[in-house]
Design a protein around this motif. Sequence first.
Motif, PDB file in Angstrom:
ATOM      1  N   PHE A 119      12.035 -93.189  34.872  1.00 44.65           N
ATOM      2  CA  PHE A 119      10.978 -92.918  33.896  1.00 44.65           C
ATOM      3  C   PHE A 119      11.499 -92.033  32.762  1.00 44.65           C
ATOM      4  O   PHE A 119      11.178 -92.235  31.597  1.00 44.65           O
ATOM      5  N   GLU A 120      12.314 -91.054  33.136  1.00 49.66           N
ATOM      6  CA  GLU A 120      12.865 -90.144  32.121  1.00 49.66           C
ATOM      7  C   GLU A 120      13.672 -90.922  31.088  1.00 49.66           C
ATOM      8  O   GLU A 120      13.567 -90.706  29.886  1.00 49.66           O
ATOM      9  N   GLY A 121      14.488 -91.869  31.572  1.00 52.33           N
ATOM     10  CA  GLY A 121      15.287 -92.668  30.656  1.00 52.33           C
ATOM     11  C   GLY A 121      14.438 -93.572  29.782  1.00 52.33           C
ATOM     12  O   GLY A 121      14.644 -93.675  28.576  1.00 52.33           O
ATOM     13  N   MET A 122      13.444 -94.200  30.394  1.00 52.91           N
ATOM     14  CA  MET A 122      12.608 -95.155  29.652  1.00 52.91           C
ATOM     15  C   MET A 122      11.794 -94.488  28.540  1.00 52.91           C
ATOM     16  O   MET A 122      11.421 -95.146  27.572  1.00 52.91           O
ATOM     17  N   THR A 123      11.501 -93.216  28.709  1.00 50.26           N
ATOM     18  CA  THR A 123      10.640 -92.548  27.716  1.00 50.26           C
ATOM     19  C   THR A 123      11.447 -91.841  26.635  1.00 50.26           C
ATOM     20  O   THR A 123      10.902 -91.070  25.864  1.00 50.26           O
ATOM     21  N   GLN A 124      12.740 -92.125  26.562  1.00 54.75           N
ATOM     22  CA  GLN A 124      13.547 -91.506  25.503  1.00 54.75           C
ATOM     23  C   GLN A 124      13.166 -92.067  24.138  1.00 54.75           C
ATOM     24  O   GLN A 124      12.893 -93.253  23.992  1.00 54.75           O
ATOM     25  N   ARG A 125      13.210 -91.211  23.151  1.00 48.74           N
ATOM     26  CA  ARG A 125      12.809 -91.611  21.806  1.00 48.74           C
ATOM     27  C   ARG A 125      13.731 -92.693  21.229  1.00 48.74           C
ATOM     28  O   ARG A 125      13.285 -93.550  20.461  1.00 48.74           O
ATOM     29  N   VAL A 126      15.023 -92.652  21.598  1.00 45.53           N
ATOM     30  CA  VAL A 126      15.946 -93.633  21.017  1.00 45.53           C
ATOM     31  C   VAL A 126      15.554 -95.057  21.372  1.00 45.53           C
ATOM     32  O   VAL A 126      15.703 -95.973  20.556  1.00 45.53           O
TER      33      VAL A 126
END
Lengths: 88, 540
Positions: free
Chosen positions: B116-123
Motif C-alpha cells: 500500500f505504501e508503494g502504491m500511494t506514492q505521488r510519482v
Amino acid sequence: MSRFEKFLAGWSLRSSTPDYEPGDVIEVMVTGAEGDRAIARIGDSTLRIEGAPGDAADTRIRVAVETWDETAHRGTGTYRETVGESAF
Amino acid sequence: MTGPPDDETRDRIDDELPDGEPPEDAPDGATGDPVPVADGGFADESAEPHEPRIAFYGGKWASTVPIVFFIFWAIVQSGVLGIGDTNGLVIGALVGTILGMFLVRGDWKAYADTIFEGMTQRVAATAIVAWLWAGMFAETLQVGGFVGGLIFAADALNVGATTFPAAAFVLCGLLATGIGTGYGATVAFVTLFFPAGVLLGANPVLLFAAILSGAVFGDNLAPVSDTTIVSAVTQDADIGGVVASRFKYAILAAVPAFAAYLIMGSVLSGASLEGAAALRESATAPGLVHLISMGVVIATAVAGRHIVEAVSWGLIVAVAFNLAFGLSSVADILVFTTTSPTPAAALPFVRVGETAGVGGSLYSGAIGFFPLIVLTLLIVAMAQIMIRGGGFEAILEFLLDSVATTVRRAELTMVLGTAAINGMITINTAAEIAIAPYIARLGEKFNINGYRRANILDANTSALGYIFPWAGGVLVGYQVMVGPDGLGEQYGPEMVVNPIEVVPYVFHGWFLVIVFLLAAITGFGREYIPDRISEEVSRA
C-alpha cells in the motif's frame, strides 16, 4: 556566470586530479578525517584542512589553500567557515 | 521520500525476529562505531538513507524476488513468447508479489503494508495523470483528422518513409521538451504520428523507437520535466543551471541518434498495410488545425502552468476546433449508447444502438491506459518492497564496495547504478527518487559538483525509462496500439509493435548512456564542487 557561460561550462576533459594554487579560497565538501585533521577528497586529489570543527565530516566548508604539491596532487589548507551540508 | 524516519512498524518487525536477534544484514553502522578513513573512504555508513524494515529469509537480496520475477515474466512473455499483453504483465506482477511474501521473516503485515505504501506514492499518481490527460487529448486530435493532416503535410513537404522516423524523433523531442512529460509526448505521438508514418511506409519498429528517443530527449532536457526537477533538487543544484549544463551531453547523443534514424530509415523496410494507399489519397489538410491545439499545450506548459492545466486547455481547444470546423461530431468525442429508444436520443451525445455503453475519444483515450495503471501501481509496490527489504541498498553497496575507489570509477558506478536501478523500476521518476541519495553521497565523497551529479542521475534515468519492454514509456506507447479502439483495431496488426523489438533502436537512449560512460572515463564535462557553486535551488 551568464546564461551563455552556463551552456559552455564543462566542454573540456577534466583531470581526475585537480590542482590548486596557494592562496586560493575554495569551497569543498569534507569527505573524511586523518587523525584530528579534516580531509577533502577532490576527485583523486587530497586537501588536508587545519582548524575544521570536529563534526565537519559531510559539511561544506570554505578553505584557504596554504600549500599544494602538483606532483602528488596533495595540499594543505586552513578552515575559514562552514557554508552548508550534504545534500542528504 | 525514500528514507522515512524509524517508526513503530520498524521496531515491531525487528523485535519479532527469532531469538530477538537483529536482521542478519543489519547495516554496519548499527553494529559498530564508524571507522575514520583517510582521504574520504566509505567506512561511515551510519547515515545511509535506507535501513531494512522487512526482514527476508535469504537476507536483503530476497527482497528483489518480486521485481526480478516480474522482469523474468516480462522477458518470457514479451521476448520469448512474443505476447505483448499488458494484462498478462499485471498477472506476472501479482504472482511475483505473492511469491515474495513467502520469503518474509515474521509478520507478513509489514509486507502487505509496504504494498500500500508503494502504491500511494505521488510519482505513480503523476504518471497516471499524465497518461489519462494525454490519452484523452491525443484521441480527440485523432478523431479530428490530425493523422490525415499529418499525412497530407508529409506528402506536401516530401517527408517520405525513410526520413519520417528522424523527423518524428526531432518533433517528439521538441514536444516532450515543451510539455515536460515524455510519457505524454509518447502517447500523443504514437496515437498521431505513428499511424501517419506507418501509412507512409516507415518501418513501425524504427518509428516507435524514434518516438521513444524523442521522449528520452525531452524527459532529460525539459526544465519542467519531473525527472529534471528531481535530479536538480536532490543534488542541491538550480534547475536553470542543470538544464544548461546537460545540454552538451544531450546534443552529443541526439546528433548521432538523428543520423542513425536517417540511415536505418533507408535500411529497414516498412509495413504493408491494406488500404494504406487509399488512406493516403484521402488525407486532407484541415486536421492540421490541431497543430494549434498542440501549440496551446506547449505554450501553456512553457508558461509555467501545471501539465494538467496545460493539457486541459489543449483538450478544450481541440474539442472546439473539431466542432467548429466539422472535423468530428459530438458523438465522436463523447457518446452514450442505449439499447431502447429514448427522447434523450435527440441529444447529439446520445445514440440508440445494439449494445449499451459509453464511447468517444474522451472515453477510449482514457480507458486504454487502465491496465497499465494497474500494472504501474503493482510495480511501484514491488519497488517499495525492494527498498524496505534492503535489496535496493544491497545492490548499491555492492557497487560502492567493489568498484568506486577512484573518481573515475565512482562516476562509472553512478552511471551504471542509475541505469541498473532504472532498468528494474519501470517508472523512472520513482527509480530516480530512490537512487538520488546514493548519487549525492557517492558524488560528494569525491567533491563532484551538483550539476554533474544531477546530469548523471537524470540522463540515465530518462534513457532507461524508454528502452526495455517493461519500461513505463515503452508500455504506454504499446498500450496505445493494443488498447480498446487502439491502432491495431483501427488499422490492423501491422500497426502493433512487439515492445522487445524496439530495444536496440532507441538510439538516443543508448547513446546518452554511452556518452556518460565516456564522460566518466575521459572526464568530459566533469566539474568539482570548488569549480562553481549552484545558484539558489528553485523550481524554475
